[in-house]
Scaffold this active site. Structure first.
Site, short mmCIF file in Angstrom:
data_model
loop_
_atom_site.label_atom_id
_atom_site.label_comp_id
_atom_site.label_asym_id
_atom_site.label_seq_id
_atom_site.Cartn_x
_atom_site.Cartn_y
_atom_site.Cartn_z
N ARG A 163 -10.71 6.06 -7.09
CA ARG A 163 -9.83 4.94 -6.72
C ARG A 163 -10.60 3.64 -6.54
O ARG A 163 -10.07 2.55 -6.79
CB ARG A 163 -9.04 5.29 -5.44
N ILE A 167 -2.51 -2.32 -4.94
CA ILE A 167 -2.66 -0.94 -5.38
C ILE A 167 -1.94 -0.14 -4.30
O ILE A 167 -2.17 -0.34 -3.11
CB ILE A 167 -4.15 -0.55 -5.53
N SER A 168 -1.03 0.74 -4.71
CA SER A 168 -0.21 1.48 -3.73
C SER A 168 -1.09 2.30 -2.80
O SER A 168 -2.19 2.73 -3.15
CB SER A 168 0.77 2.40 -4.44
N GLN A 169 -0.54 2.54 -1.61
CA GLN A 169 -1.20 3.40 -0.61
C GLN A 169 -1.35 4.81 -1.21
O GLN A 169 -0.42 5.29 -1.86
CB GLN A 169 -0.26 3.43 0.59
N PRO A 170 -2.48 5.46 -1.00
CA PRO A 170 -2.66 6.80 -1.57
C PRO A 170 -1.52 7.78 -1.20
O PRO A 170 -1.08 8.55 -2.05
CB PRO A 170 -4.00 7.27 -0.99
#
Ligand code: SAH
Length: 220
Positions: free
Chosen positions: A40, A66-69
């Site tokens: 990531r 970037i979206s949260q994991p």
């Protein structure tokens, strides 16, 4: 540092993130394995890489994130893609979600509306070995020429469900269920994740899941 080293960095942190996601309720082992594989930190500005394995959305420029994991894991688990399926992602952004889907062996199509992000992410995915088909355009229209899809994943918050996305889901066929759409629906206050399955030529079944907070899906 050798050429291969960048992918191997942060291995412990990545494993830590996987354990965290497991505790937070992600149960799909294939999804967890994919998160454990995708570096990531290579999908964001180097200045932020030390935070790459925290469960946080991070800025990628142009007011996007970037979206949260957890969100990536949750959406992927909800979509439940199988290897070989044709999947459409709306909102390529950093390319991280796309990389997770490619790792699961799907045939991926992904659309991004902001040209600078498209121009940055397309070569990055290629360089890292992810074979995604990238396109610059308005994802609320889907990707008609490549339809139908077994699954469509929208990674920005939609005020309502774009009709073309429903139309581009594969119809059920004998024993095989129809395509499914995973989409966060709602305004700036938060969005409810919906899973919609095509059950016939003009019929769909929707299920409402948990609440999230996404950047908005902006039509043309
Ligand atoms: N999947 C991305 C999430 C990025 S945030 C990742 O893993 O990093 C959502 C993305 O959706 C942003 O890049 C935004 O520019 C894009 N987006 C917003 N509206 C869109 C639209 N109508 N069509 C395609 N992309 C859109």
């Amino acid at each position: 540092m050798s050429e291969l080293a960048p992918r191997r960095r942060f291995r412990r942190q990545r494993q830590g993130l996987v354990e965290f996601l497991r505790e937070k309720g992600i149960v799909d082992e294939q999804v967890l394995a994919a998160i454990n594989q995708v570096p990531r930190h290579l999908f964001m500005d180097q200045a932020l890489e030390r935070r790459a394995y925290e469960d946080e959305a991070l800025p990628i420029g142009l007011s996007q994130t970037i979206s949260q994991p957890f969100t990536v894991a949750y959406q992927t688990q909800t979509l439940a893609p199988r290897a070989g399926e044709r999947i459409l992602e709306i909102g390529t952004g950093s390319g991280y979600q796309a990389a997770v889907l490619c790792t699961l062996g799907v045939s991926l199509f992904t659309v991004e509306r902001l040209r600078p992000l498209y121009e940055r992410t397309r070569p990055l995915l290629r360089e890292l070995g992810y074979r995604a088909n990238c396109r610059h355009g308005d994802g609320t229209k889907g990707w008609e020429a490549m339809a139908p899809f077994d699954g469509i994943l929208v990674t920005a918050g939609a005020l309502d469900i774009p009709r073309p996305l429903l139309d581009q889901l594969r119809e059920p066929d004998g024993e095989r269920p129809g395509g499914r759409l995973v989409i966060p629906v709602g305004g700036t206050g938060g969005q409810v994740m919906q899973r919609i399955e095509r059950t016939g030529p003009a019929s769909f079944e929707a299920e409402e899941l948990e609440t999230f907070s996404f950047v908005p899906l902006i039509p043309e």
